[in-house]
Design an enzyme around this catalytic site. Sequence first.
Site, PDB file in Angstrom:
ATOM      1  N   ILE A 159       0.841  -1.205   0.000  1.00  0.00           N
ATOM      2  CA  ILE A 159       0.000   0.000   0.000  1.00  0.00           C
ATOM      3  C   ILE A 159       0.877   1.256   0.000  1.00  0.00           C
ATOM      4  CG2 ILE A 159      -1.834   1.256   1.210  1.00  0.00           C
ATOM      5  CD1 ILE A 159      -2.684  -1.486   2.433  1.00  0.00           C
ATOM      6  N   ARG A 179      12.163  -1.172   8.020  1.00  0.00           N
ATOM      7  CA  ARG A 179      13.345  -1.714   8.689  1.00  0.00           C
ATOM      8  C   ARG A 179      14.465  -1.949   7.672  1.00  0.00           C
ATOM      9  NH1 ARG A 179       9.907  -6.219  11.583  1.00  0.00           N
ATOM     10  NH2 ARG A 179       9.083  -6.111   9.474  1.00  0.00           N
ATOM     11  N   ILE A 234      -3.181   5.569   8.023  1.00  0.00           N
ATOM     12  CA  ILE A 234      -4.090   4.648   7.326  1.00  0.00           C
ATOM     13  C   ILE A 234      -3.682   3.208   7.663  1.00  0.00           C
ATOM     14  CG2 ILE A 234      -2.705   4.636   5.190  1.00  0.00           C
ATOM     15  CD1 ILE A 234      -6.435   4.945   4.891  1.00  0.00           C
ATOM     16  N   GLY A 235      -2.684   3.058   8.556  1.00  0.00           N
ATOM     17  CA  GLY A 235      -2.172   1.720   8.893  1.00  0.00           C
ATOM     18  C   GLY A 235      -2.923   1.102  10.054  1.00  0.00           C
ATOM     19  N   ARG A 236      -2.419   1.314  11.266  1.00  0.00           N
ATOM     20  CA  ARG A 236      -3.074   0.846  12.479  1.00  0.00           C
ATOM     21  C   ARG A 236      -2.925   1.905  13.573  1.00  0.00           C
ATOM     22  NH1 ARG A 236      -5.656  -2.143   9.967  1.00  0.00           N
ATOM     23  NH2 ARG A 236      -5.856  -4.394  10.118  1.00  0.00           N
ATOM     24  N   GLU A 265     -10.434   1.130  18.561  1.00  0.00           N
ATOM     25  CA  GLU A 265     -11.634   1.190  17.708  1.00  0.00           C
ATOM     26  C   GLU A 265     -12.742   0.305  18.260  1.00  0.00           C
ATOM     27  OE1 GLU A 265     -10.328   0.161  13.758  1.00  0.00           O
ATOM     28  OE2 GLU A 265      -8.912   1.807  13.703  1.00  0.00           O
ATOM     29  N   HIS A 283     -12.265   4.131   9.969  1.00  0.00           N
ATOM     30  CA  HIS A 283     -11.618   2.940   9.390  1.00  0.00           C
ATOM     31  C   HIS A 283     -12.325   2.509   8.091  1.00  0.00           C
ATOM     32  CE1 HIS A 283      -9.010  -0.784  10.485  1.00  0.00           C
ATOM     33  NE2 HIS A 283      -9.117  -0.659   9.174  1.00  0.00           N
TER      34      HIS A 283
HETATM   35  P1  NAP Z   1       3.052  -4.861   3.566  1.00  0.00           P
HETATM   36  O1  NAP Z   1       3.175  -4.963   2.090  1.00  0.00           O
HETATM   37  O2  NAP Z   1       3.466  -6.007   4.407  1.00  0.00           O
HETATM   38  O3  NAP Z   1       3.880  -3.553   4.020  1.00  0.00           O
HETATM   39  C1  NAP Z   1       4.175  -3.269   5.338  1.00  0.00           C
HETATM   40  C2  NAP Z   1       5.487  -2.477   5.349  1.00  0.00           C
HETATM   41  O4  NAP Z   1       5.743  -2.045   6.689  1.00  0.00           O
HETATM   42  C3  NAP Z   1       6.679  -3.280   4.877  1.00  0.00           C
HETATM   43  O5  NAP Z   1       7.307  -2.576   3.853  1.00  0.00           O
HETATM   44  C4  NAP Z   1       7.593  -3.395   6.098  1.00  0.00           C
HETATM   45  O6  NAP Z   1       8.963  -3.287   5.703  1.00  0.00           O
HETATM   46  C5  NAP Z   1       7.137  -2.190   6.941  1.00  0.00           C
HETATM   47  N1  NAP Z   1       7.332  -2.450   8.369  1.00  0.00           N
HETATM   48  C6  NAP Z   1       6.879  -3.500   9.093  1.00  0.00           C
HETATM   49  N2  NAP Z   1       7.310  -3.402  10.359  1.00  0.00           N
HETATM   50  C7  NAP Z   1       8.046  -2.279  10.439  1.00  0.00           C
HETATM   51  C8  NAP Z   1       8.782  -1.650  11.488  1.00  0.00           C
HETATM   52  N3  NAP Z   1       8.839  -2.163  12.709  1.00  0.00           N
HETATM   53  N4  NAP Z   1       9.429  -0.487  11.203  1.00  0.00           N
HETATM   54  C9  NAP Z   1       9.393   0.031   9.963  1.00  0.00           C
HETATM   55  N5  NAP Z   1       8.723  -0.518   8.925  1.00  0.00           N
HETATM   56  C10 NAP Z   1       8.066  -1.659   9.171  1.00  0.00           C
HETATM   57  O7  NAP Z   1       1.569  -4.530   3.988  1.00  0.00           O
HETATM   58  P2  NAP Z   1       0.448  -3.698   3.191  1.00  0.00           P
HETATM   59  O8  NAP Z   1      -0.354  -4.603   2.371  1.00  0.00           O
HETATM   60  O9  NAP Z   1       1.091  -2.517   2.556  1.00  0.00           O
HETATM   61  O10 NAP Z   1      -0.459  -3.234   4.449  1.00  0.00           O
HETATM   62  C11 NAP Z   1       0.119  -2.446   5.449  1.00  0.00           C
HETATM   63  C12 NAP Z   1      -0.808  -2.266   6.623  1.00  0.00           C
HETATM   64  O11 NAP Z   1      -1.854  -1.352   6.288  1.00  0.00           O
HETATM   65  C13 NAP Z   1      -1.570  -3.509   7.094  1.00  0.00           C
HETATM   66  O12 NAP Z   1      -0.764  -4.320   7.925  1.00  0.00           O
HETATM   67  C14 NAP Z   1      -2.749  -2.928   7.817  1.00  0.00           C
HETATM   68  O13 NAP Z   1      -2.457  -2.776   9.187  1.00  0.00           O
HETATM   69  C15 NAP Z   1      -2.932  -1.562   7.181  1.00  0.00           C
HETATM   70  N6  NAP Z   1      -4.187  -1.483   6.409  1.00  0.00           N
HETATM   71  C16 NAP Z   1      -5.154  -0.605   6.790  1.00  0.00           C
HETATM   72  C17 NAP Z   1      -6.320  -0.515   6.065  1.00  0.00           C
HETATM   73  C18 NAP Z   1      -7.385   0.461   6.427  1.00  0.00           C
HETATM   74  O14 NAP Z   1      -8.544   0.219   6.110  1.00  0.00           O
HETATM   75  N7  NAP Z   1      -7.060   1.561   7.082  1.00  0.00           N
HETATM   76  C19 NAP Z   1      -6.526  -1.351   4.973  1.00  0.00           C
HETATM   77  C20 NAP Z   1      -5.537  -2.230   4.613  1.00  0.00           C
HETATM   78  C21 NAP Z   1      -4.362  -2.288   5.339  1.00  0.00           C
HETATM   79  P3  NAP Z   1      10.129  -3.982   6.569  1.00  0.00           P
HETATM   80  O15 NAP Z   1       9.709  -5.403   6.788  1.00  0.00           O
HETATM   81  O16 NAP Z   1      11.366  -3.814   5.740  1.00  0.00           O
HETATM   82  O17 NAP Z   1      10.228  -3.210   7.837  1.00  0.00           O
HETATM   83  C1  8YV Z   2     -10.384  -3.984   6.976  1.00  0.00           C
HETATM   84  C2  8YV Z   2      -7.915  -3.390   7.143  1.00  0.00           C
HETATM   85  O1  8YV Z   2     -11.376  -3.039   7.024  1.00  0.00           O
HETATM   86  O2  8YV Z   2      -7.132  -4.979   5.588  1.00  0.00           O
HETATM   87  C3  8YV Z   2      -6.925  -4.371   6.645  1.00  0.00           C
HETATM   88  O3  8YV Z   2      -5.888  -4.529   7.305  1.00  0.00           O
HETATM   89  O4  8YV Z   2      -7.674  -2.690   8.076  1.00  0.00           O
HETATM   90  C4  8YV Z   2      -9.206  -3.216   6.461  1.00  0.00           C
HETATM   91  O5  8YV Z   2      -9.121  -3.444   5.091  1.00  0.00           O
HETATM   92  C5  8YV Z   2     -10.301  -4.663   8.306  1.00  0.00           C
HETATM   93  O6  8YV Z   2      -9.272  -5.512   8.404  1.00  0.00           O
HETATM   94  C6  8YV Z   2     -11.564  -5.477   8.599  1.00  0.00           C
HETATM   95  O7  8YV Z   2     -12.617  -4.693   8.787  1.00  0.00           O
END
Ligand code: NAP
Ligand code: 8YV
Length: 327
Positions: A159, A179, A234-236, A265, A283
Amino acid sequence: MTEQTKPITVLAVGAINEHVLKRLKSEFACVEIPAGNPSLLTPESAGQVRGLSTMTTQVPAALIDALPNLEVIANFGVGYDAVDARHAGAKGVMVTNTPDVLTEEVADTAIGILINAVRQLPAAENYLRAGRWAKEGPFPLTPLTLRGRKAGIFGMGRIGLAIARRLEAFGLPVAYHNRNPVAGVGYEYHETLTGLAEAVDTLISVAPGTASTAKAVNAEVLRALGSNGVFVNIGRGSTVDEAALAAALANGTIAAAGLDVFADEPRVSQALLDAPNASLVPHVGSASVHTRLAMADLCVDNLVSWFTRHRAITPVPETAHVAARKG
Ligand code: NAP
Ligand code: 8YV
């Protein structure tokens, strides 16, 4: 497939996406419990469970331990912080998530929240709807603009990269902190989050909620971002020290924030609710019918694939080593 999977008991834990539940009920023997509490099952019913699905409800080690025949946990969402995946992996239980299918939607939302925070569009709409445009004249000019900003991404993964591409199209230089640097990615890399915050004025967090990211966005990082700083999450919610963020918004340490995710939440701290320079949404990052349907299908397809083809489609790294049981 249904013929093959129908005798298999899958536990649906807590509130579950409607399409996930519909498919679980048609393709498996689905048992629902309202929370991840093992006492909600009899030992006999616990023994029948081979698959499990959750959306945001916690799946702790105690629940995994109480299900002796559990093989696979399908998490609805790419972030799987609700599931004790390390414990699952140690016990030979597969965990799957829903990556990629939501990447572009969540990146779109991140940009929307950023613009809302910077250009105050929700406040401007409220102003119009309250009849103030006609009575009082134009909405005040916004002190903040995207023009001339430099963006930093905390969590340059799937993302993060999709957000970076969008920011480039908006004309903003991009830097990031992970990291480890991402191979083949030319954006400026910073070894520390504080270093990234010092180098930019717009910080977007899209890092997962883990022990290593807990409250990583703290008072020091916000000070480094500076008084023209804008923070988007937009993460956590767990990645932010929310008390420090609320204080930084109140005392001018940073200028504004746009938040989709929160530490507790669906409760949102009063201090953030009281901040006029914070734009808050509940969210909704992936929350379109289109994207939630794709996530739901991937979530259930992982279960079907595990029980019919003996492999997960999208295993999480902590359980990538887990092999399907024989027989
Ligand atoms: P991803 O491809 O696994 O990317 C996560 C990134 O975070 C990786 O590049 C990782 O790189 C980095 N990271 C992990 N731990 C770290 C640390 N301690 N310090 C610095 N960087 C760190 O995951 P994604 O698909 O992009 O999704 C990311 C996150 O977005 C999800 O885990 C979720 O919590 C959140 N999300 C939110 C929504 C929403 O509705 N708001 C929707 C979808 C996802 P390194 O391993 O090199 O550190
Ligand atoms: C979802 C999210 O809304 O994929 C994630 O990590 O935060 C969102 O896409 C959630 O996980 C379930 O409602």
